[in-house]
Design a protein around this motif. Structure first.
Motif, PDB file in Angstrom:
ATOM      1  N   PHE A   1     -10.097 -48.735  98.374  1.00  0.00           N
ATOM      2  CA  PHE A   1     -10.405 -49.682  99.446  1.00  0.00           C
ATOM      3  C   PHE A   1      -9.715 -49.261 100.750  1.00  0.00           C
ATOM      4  CE2 PHE A   1     -10.672 -53.228  96.034  1.00  0.00           C
ATOM      5  CZ  PHE A   1     -11.951 -52.811  95.696  1.00  0.00           C
ATOM      6  N   SER A   2      -8.458 -48.842 100.636  1.00  0.00           N
ATOM      7  CA  SER A   2      -7.700 -48.420 101.811  1.00  0.00           C
ATOM      8  C   SER A   2      -8.338 -47.191 102.455  1.00  0.00           C
ATOM      9  CB  SER A   2      -6.255 -48.129 101.405  1.00  0.00           C
ATOM     10  OG  SER A   2      -5.500 -47.661 102.500  1.00  0.00           O
ATOM     11  N   MET A   3      -8.752 -46.234 101.630  1.00  0.00           N
ATOM     12  CA  MET A   3      -9.404 -45.034 102.153  1.00  0.00           C
ATOM     13  C   MET A   3     -10.700 -45.391 102.869  1.00  0.00           C
ATOM     14  SD  MET A   3      -9.203 -41.642 102.259  1.00  0.00           S
ATOM     15  CE  MET A   3      -8.206 -41.090 100.861  1.00  0.00           C
ATOM     16  N   ALA A   4     -11.477 -46.296 102.286  1.00  0.00           N
ATOM     17  CA  ALA A   4     -12.731 -46.716 102.920  1.00  0.00           C
ATOM     18  C   ALA A   4     -12.467 -47.398 104.251  1.00  0.00           C
ATOM     19  CB  ALA A   4     -13.501 -47.648 101.979  1.00  0.00           C
ATOM     20  N   ALA A   5     -11.439 -48.245 104.315  1.00  0.00           N
ATOM     21  CA  ALA A   5     -11.106 -48.932 105.560  1.00  0.00           C
ATOM     22  C   ALA A   5     -10.651 -47.951 106.629  1.00  0.00           C
ATOM     23  CB  ALA A   5     -10.015 -49.976 105.296  1.00  0.00           C
ATOM     24  N   ASP A   6      -9.871 -46.946 106.234  1.00  0.00           N
ATOM     25  CA  ASP A   6      -9.414 -45.937 107.187  1.00  0.00           C
ATOM     26  C   ASP A   6     -10.601 -45.187 107.794  1.00  0.00           C
ATOM     27  OD1 ASP A   6      -6.783 -46.599 106.852  1.00  0.00           O
ATOM     28  OD2 ASP A   6      -6.348 -44.973 105.439  1.00  0.00           O
ATOM     29  N   GLN A   7     -11.539 -44.783 106.935  1.00  0.00           N
ATOM     30  CA  GLN A   7     -12.709 -44.049 107.419  1.00  0.00           C
ATOM     31  C   GLN A   7     -13.566 -44.926 108.328  1.00  0.00           C
ATOM     32  OE1 GLN A   7     -13.620 -40.724 106.946  1.00  0.00           O
ATOM     33  NE2 GLN A   7     -11.503 -40.609 106.209  1.00  0.00           N
ATOM     34  N   ALA A   8     -13.762 -46.186 107.931  1.00  0.00           N
ATOM     35  CA  ALA A   8     -14.582 -47.084 108.745  1.00  0.00           C
ATOM     36  C   ALA A   8     -13.946 -47.320 110.108  1.00  0.00           C
ATOM     37  CB  ALA A   8     -14.780 -48.411 108.009  1.00  0.00           C
ATOM     38  N   SER A   9     -12.637 -47.504 110.139  1.00  0.00           N
ATOM     39  CA  SER A   9     -11.965 -47.734 111.420  1.00  0.00           C
ATOM     40  C   SER A   9     -12.031 -46.492 112.300  1.00  0.00           C
ATOM     41  CB  SER A   9     -10.514 -48.139 111.181  1.00  0.00           C
ATOM     42  OG  SER A   9      -9.788 -47.099 110.535  1.00  0.00           O
ATOM     43  N   HIS A  10     -11.964 -45.318 111.698  1.00  0.00           N
ATOM     44  CA  HIS A  10     -12.053 -44.069 112.465  1.00  0.00           C
ATOM     45  C   HIS A  10     -13.401 -43.956 113.180  1.00  0.00           C
ATOM     46  CE1 HIS A  10     -11.970 -39.802 113.468  1.00  0.00           C
ATOM     47  NE2 HIS A  10     -13.072 -39.637 112.775  1.00  0.00           N
ATOM     48  N   TYR A  11     -14.487 -44.207 112.445  1.00  0.00           N
ATOM     49  CA  TYR A  11     -15.810 -44.090 113.057  1.00  0.00           C
ATOM     50  C   TYR A  11     -16.108 -45.256 113.991  1.00  0.00           C
ATOM     51  CZ  TYR A  11     -16.882 -40.060 110.185  1.00  0.00           C
ATOM     52  OH  TYR A  11     -16.871 -38.800 109.620  1.00  0.00           O
ATOM     53  N   ALA A  12     -15.546 -46.424 113.702  1.00  0.00           N
ATOM     54  CA  ALA A  12     -15.723 -47.555 114.611  1.00  0.00           C
ATOM     55  C   ALA A  12     -15.034 -47.283 115.941  1.00  0.00           C
ATOM     56  CB  ALA A  12     -15.183 -48.826 113.974  1.00  0.00           C
ATOM     57  N   ALA A  13     -13.868 -46.620 115.892  1.00  0.00           N
ATOM     58  CA  ALA A  13     -13.151 -46.292 117.123  1.00  0.00           C
ATOM     59  C   ALA A  13     -13.958 -45.339 118.000  1.00  0.00           C
ATOM     60  CB  ALA A  13     -11.795 -45.678 116.792  1.00  0.00           C
ATOM     61  N   GLU A  14     -14.818 -44.544 117.376  1.00  0.00           N
ATOM     62  CA  GLU A  14     -15.676 -43.629 118.124  1.00  0.00           C
ATOM     63  C   GLU A  14     -17.035 -44.243 118.430  1.00  0.00           C
ATOM     64  OE1 GLU A  14     -15.906 -40.052 115.841  1.00  0.00           O
ATOM     65  OE2 GLU A  14     -13.816 -39.493 116.236  1.00  0.00           O
TER      66      GLU A  14
END
Length: 258
Positions: free
Chosen positions: A54-67
């Motif tokens: 779950f943490s890994m998925a959240a990290d990836q989602a936040s990365h692409y959301a920031a872009e």
């Protein structure tokens, strides 16, 4: 008297053969009204491996959301959370009904945990494949998901062999889950083939429909309501703990930078 506990004259009691035995216990189905049923340490560790995903998925989602890649962030997060949550839910449902806590059950549970970690490692390539509009990065995630589910099939087959009263239900689950995983692997191996867009939907329906069919058509299995509720609560607490830890780390980095 417990093993290694001294008696009145100071002599240690030798453990009985029953205490020393590490043999297999028959999967007859746990009592759904069993008193004082609580999660085991292995179940807590099992939940932790999924929370890492779950943490890994959240990290990836936040990365692409920031872009501002919102489609990638939301689509990838949805796929990741479905794969992790559905695998966790099915394993938890089985454990509530049939967990014997013997060495084979523990071994298969650890195999499921390894699959969850492999799935988590495959999330970054999966997000990237969505962003690049390709299916080339889905391999590791699918392999991890299938590994979890195949280990669960082995658990269902063991229950089918040892619990004749619920054999129809357990065999139905084992066959349904196995066929769904064959479908996922086939779609992965032949991803360049001109599949109908309904093919993944059919595989997904088979994966989702098995527990419903067992519960309604085959009489269900003896899952423990309090145990399942506790597992949901513990999963939420571990996930919140991970979120708090990540927030503290992020705020600390900002403070140090300023």
């Amino acid at each position: 008297m417990e093993p290694d506990q001294a008696d009145d004259v100071g002599v240690h009691v030798v453990p009985t053969p029953a205490i020393l035995s590490h043999g297999l216990r028959p999967m007859r189905g746990r009592d759904p009204l069993e008193r004082n049923r609580v999660a085991t340490p292995l179940e807590l560790l099992f939940d932790l491996t999924f929370v890492a995903g779950f943490s890994m998925a959240a990290d990836q989602a936040s990365h692409y959301a920031a872009e501002a890649h919102w489609g990638t962030a939301l689509g990838g997060l949805g796929i990741a959370m479905f794969a992790l949550y559905w695998a966790w839910l099915n394993c938890t449902w089985f454990a509530s009904a049939y967990d014997t806590d013997d060495w084979l059950c523990r071994l298969l549970t650890m195999a499921e945990m390894v699959g969850a970690l492999v799935l988590a490692l495959g999330l970054a390539p999966m997000f990237r494949s969505i962003d690049e509009a390709t299916t080339a990065g889905n391999d590791l995630m699918v392999i991890g998901y299938v590994a979890i589910r195949v280990a669960l099939v082995a658990q269902w087959l063991r229950a089918a062999r040892q619990d004749p009263l619920r054999r129809r239900a357990t065999v139905t689950m084992a066959i349904s889950v196995f066929l769904a995983q064959v479908g996922w692997i086939t779609l992965l191996a032949l991803r360049d083939a001109p599949w109908s867009p309904f093919a993944p939907v059919l595989v997904l329906a088979a994966d989702l429909g098995a527990p419903i069919a067992v519960d309604r058509l085959r009489g269900g299995i003896p899952w423990h309501a309090h145990h399942v509720a506790e597992r949901f609560g513990l999963l939420a607490i571990i996930a919140l703990g991970e979120a708090v830890s990540g927030t503290i780390a992020a705020v600390s980095a900002v403070v140090e930078r300023n």
